[in-house]
Motif scaffolding. Structure first.
Motif, PDB file in Angstrom:
ATOM      1  N   GLU A  61      13.464  18.541  -5.724  1.00 54.16           N
ATOM      2  CA  GLU A  61      13.909  17.467  -4.826  1.00 54.16           C
ATOM      3  C   GLU A  61      13.007  17.367  -3.602  1.00 54.16           C
ATOM      4  N   TRP A  62      12.580  18.522  -3.079  1.00 58.82           N
ATOM      5  CA  TRP A  62      11.686  18.512  -1.913  1.00 58.82           C
ATOM      6  C   TRP A  62      10.387  17.794  -2.260  1.00 58.82           C
ATOM      7  N   GLU A  63       9.839  18.103  -3.422  1.00 63.41           N
ATOM      8  CA  GLU A  63       8.561  17.505  -3.821  1.00 63.41           C
ATOM      9  C   GLU A  63       8.700  16.008  -4.064  1.00 63.41           C
ATOM     10  N   ILE A  64       9.809  15.616  -4.665  1.00 61.45           N
ATOM     11  CA  ILE A  64      10.040  14.184  -4.903  1.00 61.45           C
ATOM     12  C   ILE A  64      10.187  13.448  -3.573  1.00 61.45           C
ATOM     13  N   ASP A  65      10.892  14.063  -2.619  1.00 58.75           N
ATOM     14  CA  ASP A  65      11.008  13.449  -1.287  1.00 58.75           C
ATOM     15  C   ASP A  65       9.638  13.291  -0.645  1.00 58.75           C
ATOM     16  N   PHE A  66       8.768  14.280  -0.837  1.00 64.30           N
ATOM     17  CA  PHE A  66       7.427  14.169  -0.268  1.00 64.30           C
ATOM     18  C   PHE A  66       6.646  13.036  -0.931  1.00 64.30           C
ATOM     19  N   LEU A  67       6.791  12.876  -2.235  1.00 62.67           N
ATOM     20  CA  LEU A  67       6.131  11.759  -2.914  1.00 62.67           C
ATOM     21  C   LEU A  67       6.572  10.422  -2.309  1.00 62.67           C
ATOM     22  N   LYS A  68       7.869  10.297  -2.056  1.00 54.15           N
ATOM     23  CA  LYS A  68       8.382   9.058  -1.466  1.00 54.15           C
ATOM     24  C   LYS A  68       7.812   8.842  -0.072  1.00 54.15           C
ATOM     25  N   LYS A  69       7.781   9.918   0.723  1.00 61.33           N
ATOM     26  CA  LYS A  69       7.233   9.802   2.071  1.00 61.33           C
ATOM     27  C   LYS A  69       5.746   9.463   2.029  1.00 61.33           C
ATOM     28  N   LEU A  70       5.022  10.108   1.112  1.00 56.71           N
ATOM     29  CA  LEU A  70       3.583   9.850   0.988  1.00 56.71           C
ATOM     30  C   LEU A  70       3.327   8.394   0.644  1.00 56.71           C
ATOM     31  N   SER A  71       4.146   7.844  -0.252  1.00 59.77           N
ATOM     32  CA  SER A  71       4.006   6.428  -0.609  1.00 59.77           C
ATOM     33  C   SER A  71       4.221   5.534   0.606  1.00 59.77           C
ATOM     34  N   ILE A  72       5.252   5.833   1.375  1.00 65.52           N
ATOM     35  CA  ILE A  72       5.548   5.033   2.571  1.00 65.52           C
ATOM     36  C   ILE A  72       4.434   5.159   3.596  1.00 65.52           C
ATOM     37  N   ILE A  73       3.953   6.390   3.797  1.00 64.27           N
ATOM     38  CA  ILE A  73       2.880   6.614   4.766  1.00 64.27           C
ATOM     39  C   ILE A  73       1.648   5.809   4.388  1.00 64.27           C
ATOM     40  N   LEU A  74       1.277   5.860   3.124  1.00 66.08           N
ATOM     41  CA  LEU A  74       0.082   5.138   2.676  1.00 66.08           C
ATOM     42  C   LEU A  74       0.242   3.643   2.872  1.00 66.08           C
ATOM     43  N   GLN A  75       1.426   3.136   2.519  1.00 65.52           N
ATOM     44  CA  GLN A  75       1.644   1.700   2.674  1.00 65.52           C
ATOM     45  C   GLN A  75       1.626   1.290   4.141  1.00 65.52           C
ATOM     46  N   GLU A  76       2.371   2.032   4.960  1.00 64.31           N
ATOM     47  CA  GLU A  76       2.434   1.681   6.378  1.00 64.31           C
ATOM     48  C   GLU A  76       1.055   1.738   7.013  1.00 64.31           C
ATOM     49  N   ALA A  77       0.373   2.862   6.800  1.00 66.40           N
ATOM     50  CA  ALA A  77      -0.901   3.064   7.470  1.00 66.40           C
ATOM     51  C   ALA A  77      -1.946   2.058   7.011  1.00 66.40           C
ATOM     52  N   CYS A  78      -2.016   1.863   5.684  1.00 69.73           N
ATOM     53  CA  CYS A  78      -3.067   0.993   5.162  1.00 69.73           C
ATOM     54  C   CYS A  78      -2.792  -0.481   5.444  1.00 69.73           C
ATOM     55  N   VAL A  79      -1.545  -0.894   5.280  1.00 65.81           N
ATOM     56  CA  VAL A  79      -1.229  -2.297   5.539  1.00 65.81           C
ATOM     57  C   VAL A  79      -1.487  -2.633   7.003  1.00 65.81           C
ATOM     58  N   LYS A  80      -1.063  -1.738   7.887  1.00 64.22           N
ATOM     59  CA  LYS A  80      -1.303  -1.983   9.303  1.00 64.22           C
ATOM     60  C   LYS A  80      -2.790  -1.951   9.617  1.00 64.22           C
ATOM     61  N   LYS A  81      -3.518  -1.061   8.937  1.00 61.62           N
ATOM     62  CA  LYS A  81      -4.948  -0.949   9.189  1.00 61.62           C
ATOM     63  C   LYS A  81      -5.683  -2.203   8.742  1.00 61.62           C
ATOM     64  N   ILE A  82      -5.242  -2.750   7.630  1.00 57.90           N
ATOM     65  CA  ILE A  82      -5.958  -3.884   7.047  1.00 57.90           C
ATOM     66  C   ILE A  82      -5.534  -5.203   7.679  1.00 57.90           C
ATOM     67  N   THR A  83      -4.245  -5.401   7.897  1.00 60.84           N
ATOM     68  CA  THR A  83      -3.738  -6.721   8.286  1.00 60.84           C
ATOM     69  C   THR A  83      -3.345  -6.846   9.748  1.00 60.84           C
ATOM     70  N   GLU A  84      -3.229  -5.732  10.495  1.00 63.48           N
ATOM     71  CA  GLU A  84      -2.754  -5.813  11.866  1.00 63.48           C
ATOM     72  C   GLU A  84      -3.632  -4.976  12.800  1.00 63.48           C
ATOM     73  N   ILE A  85      -4.927  -5.184  12.744  1.00 64.95           N
ATOM     74  CA  ILE A  85      -5.843  -4.383  13.540  1.00 64.95           C
ATOM     75  C   ILE A  85      -5.542  -4.531  15.029  1.00 64.95           C
ATOM     76  N   GLN A  86      -5.381  -5.759  15.470  1.00 63.78           N
ATOM     77  CA  GLN A  86      -5.140  -5.977  16.880  1.00 63.78           C
ATOM     78  C   GLN A  86      -3.824  -5.350  17.335  1.00 63.78           C
ATOM     79  N   ALA A  87      -2.784  -5.536  16.507  1.00 64.45           N
ATOM     80  CA  ALA A  87      -1.487  -4.958  16.861  1.00 64.45           C
ATOM     81  C   ALA A  87      -1.573  -3.440  16.925  1.00 64.45           C
TER      82      ALA A  87
END
Length: 741
Positions: A472-498
């Protein structure tokens, strides 16, 4: 639907058997305290037949026992509810010796069990030894088996853990010399049917002193009307007794291992000859089991916390790296070894902008493409994990030994996907007999019922095609990793100024954070310093003084800890979440004033104290608010001949309004608009130490509390701050006048 001509083990009503075992007797009373049933062996223990009859009142029965310590029945039976809650145990002396009397309410009835003393008292004087053996042992469950062996003396004590599919495995054992160890043996699910498992969650100790002893019927009440779920001496199922005989066991005991309200496993005990374990030994065993469970949970929590610290570190590094770099490929590539360590993966393969990066042991790229096609065909989600993955093409040789797969697929959002691979682990399982259920026909009843297993010879099988399970711990980390990648990359690509604006804000917040700590920790640090100096410079201080000084120092340290924790949350988030609670400022206002007098070296200070009403808020934030307001009041009036400060409060129905005033240097009309700006110093405050942070902290705290603050001041005469605290239990808005004072 089950075949009506077959009776499964889990269909046997073992709690309605109408019999008890011969090592104790049972008397049952209804909710009106009238006797309705008794076991046939009561006379053997010392109750004449004429003493037990329908209608006998419970109080009469108890009085006939001539107890040295009377039983308060009202208190004992207070928990008379459907679920078993309380069991009262007392010693009684009958003509045949000393007995245990257990009385408990259940199923709208009152049950009394009586059984003879058997155990030796020395066993119960070694509780500390049992605890230390569990604390110091490398394996908690092996230590538990050792302890139960010491208490009970059974030939074999096994720790039996249930798996998710219902079967079980012996994970620890203490066995007498000459018996074959069963450590590592598996047992099928049907060996312990579901209704038996349910009873193990209600009553935590079950014993069978002699599998060949004749069960004793309960008289006076129909068996189907008497639920013996909570009866410790309830007779065992004939099927179970035959099972024990087939296993060459003459006596047995079981103690439930309950974790988070569920049956995690059993302490299963066996003896080759008849053996009685009395009530005290059973209770001690249950206590030791619970101690082991608590130790297990504590160790698990430590392991979970260590895992969380590890993933927090890599989460921070991923976020930091992705915010400062655009190369997702490089970031994940550099962190691949650590990701493999956290997820216990043998290899990683990830693709970004159609470029693959592979670390560790993985299938070839064409094999990975076959996996992708299979998952797409089966409409797999963005997140996927499996420990026994069935490969789509058996002809691809390098696939068969990679049975563990976890995947994050963000191709349609970020053109990114990552696979984690675990290699197959072939396991040779040893079973206590081949796990096969057989039925036999009963001509007296037109049914087939399960035959107790006759063979317990070791039966081996090799389990292939599985890898270590994803926790369960590892699965939770997979979910967090997915969210981190999406948040970080989407913001990096589409919201540079923000993001740039956010980074500026974060830097400002961190700067404010450092100044906040530097500013607000000075008071408790000054108090600590003063107390430490007094202890150092004044030899021969009394114990009373030292005790008081130590208490003051501990309170200052606790206060600093709270301020550090809350200031971290306060400084790094826009929305500081907390639960409102009543806060009583009177408890700390005087301490603040005393500390500030020391800090600013003020000998004479006139404190005008009015009402200090309770406030709805968060105590650490409100403490910091008053710390800054009172600290400023004292500091900026310290050059007066007689510094005067005051505090008062008024209840206006929807709000509590506090006033904090001083006779200090005051503020000019031009400056009142800027006093809450960070790092802003008043022109007439140059002679005083300061950084211009205190009132900015006050402003931010007021905003977090949904309060309001106003200031009234006259240059060289003094300043008054009005703080309007809303009452959280009021829906109406405040209707305060402009100047309530």
């Amino acid at each position: 639907m089950d075949n009506p001509h077959f009776l499964n083990c889990d269909q046997e009503p073992i709690h309605l058997c109408g019999h008890v075992q011969n090592f104790g007797c049972l008397i049952v009373f209804d909710k009106f305290h009238n006797c309705i049933g008794w076991s046939e062996n009561c006379q053997e223990i010392g109750f004449p037949r004429e003493c037990l009859h329908n209608g006998l009142h419970l109080s009469t029965f108890i009085s006939n026992l001539n107890l040295s310590h009377p039983i308060d029945l009202d208190r004992v039976l207070l928990d008379n509810v459907e679920i078993f809650k309380h069991r009262y145990v007392s010693d009684i002396h009958l003509q045949n010796g000393t007995y245990y009397l257990s009385i408990y309410p259940f199923d709208d009835k009152i049950f009394i069990e009586i059984e003879k003393h058997q155990s030796q008292s020395h066993q119960f004087k070694n509780i500390y030894h049992y605890a230390q053996h569990i604390n110091n042992g490398k394996d908690i469950w092996k230590a538990l088996a050792d302890n139960i062996y010491t208490v009970t003396g059974y030939d074999r004590v096994m720790i039996y853990k249930f798996s998710k599919n219902g079967d079980g495995k012996v994970i620890a054992e203490h066995v007498s010399e000459g018996l074959e160890p069963l450590l590592g043996y598996h047992y099928p699910e049907f060996d312990i049917p579901q209704q038996a498992r349910l009873l193990y969650t209600k009553i935590f100790a079950r014993v069978t002193p002699d599998v060949d002893a004749k069960p004793i019927p309960v008289l006076g009440i129909n068996p189907e009307m008497l639920d013996l779920s909570m009866t410790g001496i309830r007779a065992m199922s004939p099927i179970h007794l035959q099972y024990l005989r087939n296993a060459q066991v003459r006596a047995s005991g079981s103690f439930s291992i309950i974790i988070n309200g569920k049956l995690w496993g059993l302490v299963a005990c066996q003896n080759t000859i008849p053996k009685t374990i009395d009530l005290a030994q059973r209770h001690l065993s249950v206590f030791i089991v619970q101690y082991a469970v608590n130790s297990f949970l504590a160790n698990k929590q430590i392991a979970e916390n260590n895992f969380k610290l590890k993933i927090k570190s890599i989460e921070f590094e991923i976020r930091q790296s992705l915010f400062s770099k655009q190369d997702l490929h490089g970031v994940i590539g550099s962190l691949s070894p650590r990701l493999m360590d956290i997820l216990r993966a043998d290899g990683i393969a990830f693709k970004y902008h159609n470029k693959w990066h592979i670390t560790g042991s993985t299938p070839h790229l064409n094999s990975i493409q076959a996996i992708e096609n299979s998952l797409i065909t089966n409409n797999a989600n963005e997140l996927f994990w499996q420990s026994d993955f069935k490969w789509p093409d058996n002809d691809i040789k390098d696939l068969s030994h990679f049975s563990g797969i976890a995947k994050i697929d963000l191709e349609y959002k970020l053109d990114f996907k990552i696979y984690f691979f675990r290699e197959e682990v072939k396991i040779e399982e040893i079973w206590a007999g081949q796990p096969k259920k057989e039925f036999i026909y009963d001509p007296n009843k037109p049914i087939n019922f399960p035959s107790p297993r006759t063979s317990f010879e070791a039966w081996k099988r090799t389990v292939c095609g599985t890898a270590p399970k994803w926790t369960e711990w590892e699965i939770d980390f997979l979910k967090k990793l997915s969210i981190i990648l999406q948040e970080a990359c989407v913001k990096k690509i589409t919201e540079i100024q923000a993001l740039n604006e956010k980074l500026v804000e974060i830097n400002n917040i961190l700067e404010t954070f450092s100044y906040t700590l530097s500013h607000d920790l000075k008071n408790p640090l000054a108090a600590l310093q003063m107390t430490a100096q007094m202890i150092r410079d004044r030899p021969g201080l009394s114990q009373e003084f030292l005790g008081k000084a130590g208490k003051n120092m501990m309170e200052a340290i606790q206060l600093m800890n709270n301020m550090l924790d809350k200031t971290v949350d306060f400084a790094r988030t826009k929305s500081y979440d907390f639960e409102y609670e009543p806060v009583y400022p009177e408890r700390f206002i005087q301490n603040i004033i005393d500390d500030c007098k020391v800090r600013y070296n003020i000998g004479k200070l006139q404190f005008q104290k009015g009402k200090t009403l309770p406030i709805d808020g968060e105590k650490t934030l409100i403490y910091q608010l008053f710390l800054n307001l009172l600290g400023n009041a004292i500091k900026y009036s310290s050059n007066k001949g007689t510094p005067i400060i005051g505090v008062d409060s008024v209840d206006y129905g929807n709000t509590i309004v506090y006033k904090v005033w001083d006779n200090g240097i005051g503020i000019s009309a031009e400056e009142t608009e800027r006093i809450f700006e960070i790092f802003h110093r008043l022109p007439n405050a140059i002679q005083f130490d300061g950084s211009g942070v205190g009132l900015s902290i006050v402003k931010r705290i007021v905003e977090r509390l949904n309060a309001k603050i106003t200031v009234e001041s006259t240059l060289n005469e003094g300043t008054t701050f009005n703080i309007h605290f809303p009452k959280k239990n009021k829906d109406l808005k405040s209707t305060l006048p402009t100047n309530p004072y």
